[in-house]
Design an enzyme around this catalytic site. Structure first.
Site, PDB file in Angstrom:
ATOM      1  N   SER A  29       0.800  -1.171  -0.060  1.00 54.02           N
ATOM      2  CA  SER A  29       0.087   0.021  -0.070  1.00 54.02           C
ATOM      3  C   SER A  29       0.833   1.366  -0.115  1.00 54.02           C
ATOM      4  CB  SER A  29      -0.818  -0.090   1.287  1.00 54.02           C
ATOM      5  OG  SER A  29      -1.928   0.987   0.918  1.00 54.02           O
ATOM      6  N   ASP A  80      -9.600  -3.792  -5.358  1.00 51.48           N
ATOM      7  CA  ASP A  80      -8.970  -2.907  -4.301  1.00 51.48           C
ATOM      8  C   ASP A  80      -9.819  -1.643  -4.181  1.00 51.48           C
ATOM      9  OD1 ASP A  80      -7.389  -1.516  -2.672  1.00 51.48           O
ATOM     10  OD2 ASP A  80      -5.778  -2.587  -3.321  1.00 51.48           O
ATOM     11  N   HIS A 102      -7.902  -5.029  -1.496  1.00 53.89           N
ATOM     12  CA  HIS A 102      -6.436  -4.544  -0.759  1.00 53.89           C
ATOM     13  C   HIS A 102      -6.105  -5.527   0.332  1.00 53.89           C
ATOM     14  CE1 HIS A 102      -3.985  -0.971  -0.207  1.00 53.89           C
ATOM     15  NE2 HIS A 102      -4.141  -0.960   1.031  1.00 53.89           N
TER      16      HIS A 102
END
Length: 708
Positions: free
Chosen positions: A562, A647, A682
């Protein structure tokens, strides 16, 4: 749509042939296998008189069959390249799974007359939530079996479990797409029947008013996925009432209940400012009122005990302080200081009990737990002996308790749950994570190191390795980093890592600026116009580990996800020769374009983290480090990039575009692989075993590069 690309047929056929013939490729053989090459369609992006050409902007459409075909082609290419590692991936998966106690169970906690706990069943992916009334010897009641909810779904995540005050109803949120758009259902715990009430587009979290029929929850905008409204649902009604709308697009809203159960709290929060609203939980139909109006650069959170509200705030206190105020005078001018600001201690949280106040603090990069006896006016810090560890307050829902539930772990000590008697000062180990297969912490060593950054700042490093590891510069080392949002990386145990450590790897965590490991200033010095400190800190840590002979560049690897994936992209551009390989998990790499598009989830709420590129100074600075914008014709390390089609935090097209651009511009023959989980978002795959497949992929990639 693709340039010089012969279609999926060649790649898929190659995969089949490899499987049928069990053909083994060397690294040189695989260099002859051609990856998919994405077509360039120039898109001009212009602002502040500056023009950028984005050749892969077209990938920004998950409904386009050509985009899906390209992602699948990349997956097929990865499978072809890693075909020789198929058995290794299976072995790694089996290893990691074999360390897990499949029938594990959490330590029960008492709330409102029931002991609640979570357990797992043999071979099952998901948790079973249970309770027993009055005693641990009572008959078990299963309140929610997530395995049943997950049946027929490729992805399933359940969260926000909330039991009504009378313990008869359960509200929970479920997401079967992985976009973090939860649907709340309500279950009658007396009959085990689902109520007809169904609430969509939520954050999953909800809380009950004390009438046991009113439920408050946060609703998400369907486009930006920002939680922008607090709604009130009354059981049996079809239409919910909007209680609060957060009009400022830089703020999110959340709902919670004070530990005392007497107040419901709405919290509006941006990166640097917050505002709370409160409501008597016995009066759900009345209006919330503002606790303290929002102010620029002022954060605060509140809780309640007896006749006082307690406030943790950074108002005139960089590292936060604890204050109190009466129930009827909640504005800031009425706050009274209890725990003052300290320059060397970050106050991270407070847990209230009837006779005790427990503080979560951080000093010198390490967590501390401080117990204050409010009657005796004494306090004590819990003692921890390891050089690098993590201690945190656990689930303590009962205000009258004299027992503090807390957690302890280190890089060699499995996750442990303790109950600490706040009167006697004695701790009792209730449970330690069981690592099957004969794990012995004495076989491993952990250290706390410090690298020197370019500006002279000392950057902590936590490292673990097997005691047979030699510091001769010839062994592999995986360096992990994050460094954003004030999120601190802690030294904690990860049983999966044993598969690397037992194969000669060391694993290190770089506690770079942008987190809060060394206090709030650590965060301030790694964001906005100081963001590059995060990247240069990580490089300094990598260089230090090479200089101290823990490894060398031929065996040094980096990993981050991330915002940590942004870190990976930045260091790949800034110091490509320093690493043999990089694993970038769901990486945020197209910084400028994303932050200019306010329709993308999370964008507006993060202007105080990265800057607003509509401001030229911020634009120029962000462009100077944005990984996608700074890809050049040079040799890059071997790279594995991962993403999820659904995501909601970092859209899949960022890593996809980045890989396409790297393929076009890099001058080396190193591996560059993209893996897209077509069924997840995610957080990757759901389920405790399914997620191990992704870990096995990453580890197999690293071991391939090491020739192991």
């Amino acid at each position: 749509m693709f340039k010089n690309f012969q279609g999926n047929f060649w790649l898929l056929l190659g995969t089949v042939l490899l499987s049928c013939n069990e053909k083994k490729h060397t690294m040189n053989d695989q260099a002859d296998i051609k990856p998919p090459v994405a077509e360039k369609i120039a898109k001009e992006l212009s602002i502040h008189g500056d023009k950028r050409i984005d050749n892969y902007y077209w990938m920004n459409d998950r409904e386009d069959p050509k985009v899906i075909s390209w992602l699948k082609a990349e997956n097929a290419y990865l499978d072809t390249i890693l075909a020789p590692e198929k058995k290794l991936r299976e072995k790694l998966f089996d290893e990691m799974k074999s360390r897990i106690k499949e029938t594990d169970m959490s330590v029960p906690y008492l709330k409102n007359g029931y002991y609640y706990y979570t357990r797992f069943e043999q071979g099952k992916e998901y948790p079973v939530y249970c309770r027993k009334k009055g005693s641990l010897e009572a008959t078990e009641q299963i309140i929610l079996n997530v395995n049943e909810l997950a049946a027929g779904h490729a992805y399933c995540h359940v969260g926000g479990l909330s039991v009504s005050t009378d313990a008869k109803l359960l509200a929970y949120g479920i997401d079967t797409v992985s976009r973090r758009r939860y649907t709340i259902h309500i279950k009658n715990l007396e009959t085990n029947e689902l109520l007809p009430d169904v609430i969509t587009e939520t954050t999953a979290t909800s809380c009950w008013a004390n009438d046991n029929k009113t439920l408050f929850y946060a609703r998400k905008d369907t486009v930006t996925l920002r939680a922008d409204r607090i709604m009130r649902h009354t059981l049996g009604t079809a239409t919910d009432k909007e209680i609060y709308h957060e009009a400022d697009e830089t703020y999110d809203v959340a709902i919670s209940k004070a530990k005392s159960g007497k107040y419901i709290i709405i919290n509006s929060e941006s990166t640097l400012s917050s505002e709370s609203r409160i409501l008597d939980a016995d009066k759900p139909n009345e209006a919330f009122h503002v606790f303290q109006p929002r102010e620029k650069d002022m954060l605060y959170t509140i809780d309640h005990r007896d006749d006082k509200f307690y406030i943790v705030t950074n108002w005139e206190a960089l590292n936060f302080r604890l204050m109190e105020t009466s129930l009827d005078k909640t504005s800031r001018q009425n706050w009274k200081e209890l725990i003052p600001h300290r320059a060397d201690v970050l106050l991270e949280g407070v847990e209230l009990f009837k006779d005790f106040t427990v503080l979560e603090e951080r000093k010198g990069g390490l967590t501390q737990i401080r117990v204050i006896n409010d009657k005796a006016h004494t306090d004590k810090y819990l003692a921890f002996s390891e050089a690098a560890y993590t201690a945190s307050v656990g689930n303590n829902p009962e205000m009258d308790s004299k027992e503090l539930r807390y957690h302890y772990t280190s890089m060699i000590t499995p996750n442990s749950v303790y109950d600490y008697n706040m009167e006697t000062g004695k701790s009792e180990l209730k449970r330690q994570q069981e690592v099957l297969g004969g794990y012995d912490p004495k076989d491993y060593a952990s250290e706390r190191l410090f690298a020197t950054a370019t500006d002279g700042t000392k950057i902590p490093i936590s490292i673990v390795y097997k005691r047979t590891f030699e510091k001769n510069g010839k062994n592999p080392l995986l360096l992990y980093g994050y460094g954003s949002y004030g999120h601190s990386l802690n030294a904690s145990f990860d049983g999966d890592l044993l598969s690397l450590l037992d194969r000669g790897f060391a694993f290190a965590v770089a506690h770079v600026r942008g987190g809060q490991e060394m206090g709030r200033q650590w965060y301030e010095d790694g964001k906005m116009m100081k963001k590059k400190n995060t990247f240069t800190d990580f490089i300094a840590c990598a260089n230090y580990l090479v200089q101290q002979h823990y490894t060398d560049s031929a065996h040094l690897y980096a990993m981050g996800g991330s915002a940590g994936g942004l870190l990976m992209g930045a260091v790949a551009n800034m110091a490509p020769a320093l690493f043999n390989g990089i694993v970038a998990q769901v990486p945020f790499v197209d910084v400028v374009t994303t932050m200019l598009d306010e329709s993308i989830p999370l964008t507006t709420g993060e202007f105080d983290e990265w800057g607003n590129p509509k401001n030229k100074e911020a634009y120029d600075y962000m462009k100077s480090y944005s990984p996608y914008d700074n890809v050049v014709h040079t040799a890059y390390p071997n790279m594995l990039v991962t993403t999820g089609l659904h995501d909601s935090q970092v859209q899949y097209w960022e890593p996809a575009k980045w890989v396409a651009k790297l393929r076009d511009m890099k001058t080396d023959h190193h591996l560059l692989l993209l893996h897209t989980n077509m069924e997840a978002g995610h957080g990757g795959a759901s389920g405790r075993f399914k997620a191990l497949e992704e870990v096995a992929l990453e580890y197999a990639f690293l071991l391939k590069l090491e020739g192991k």
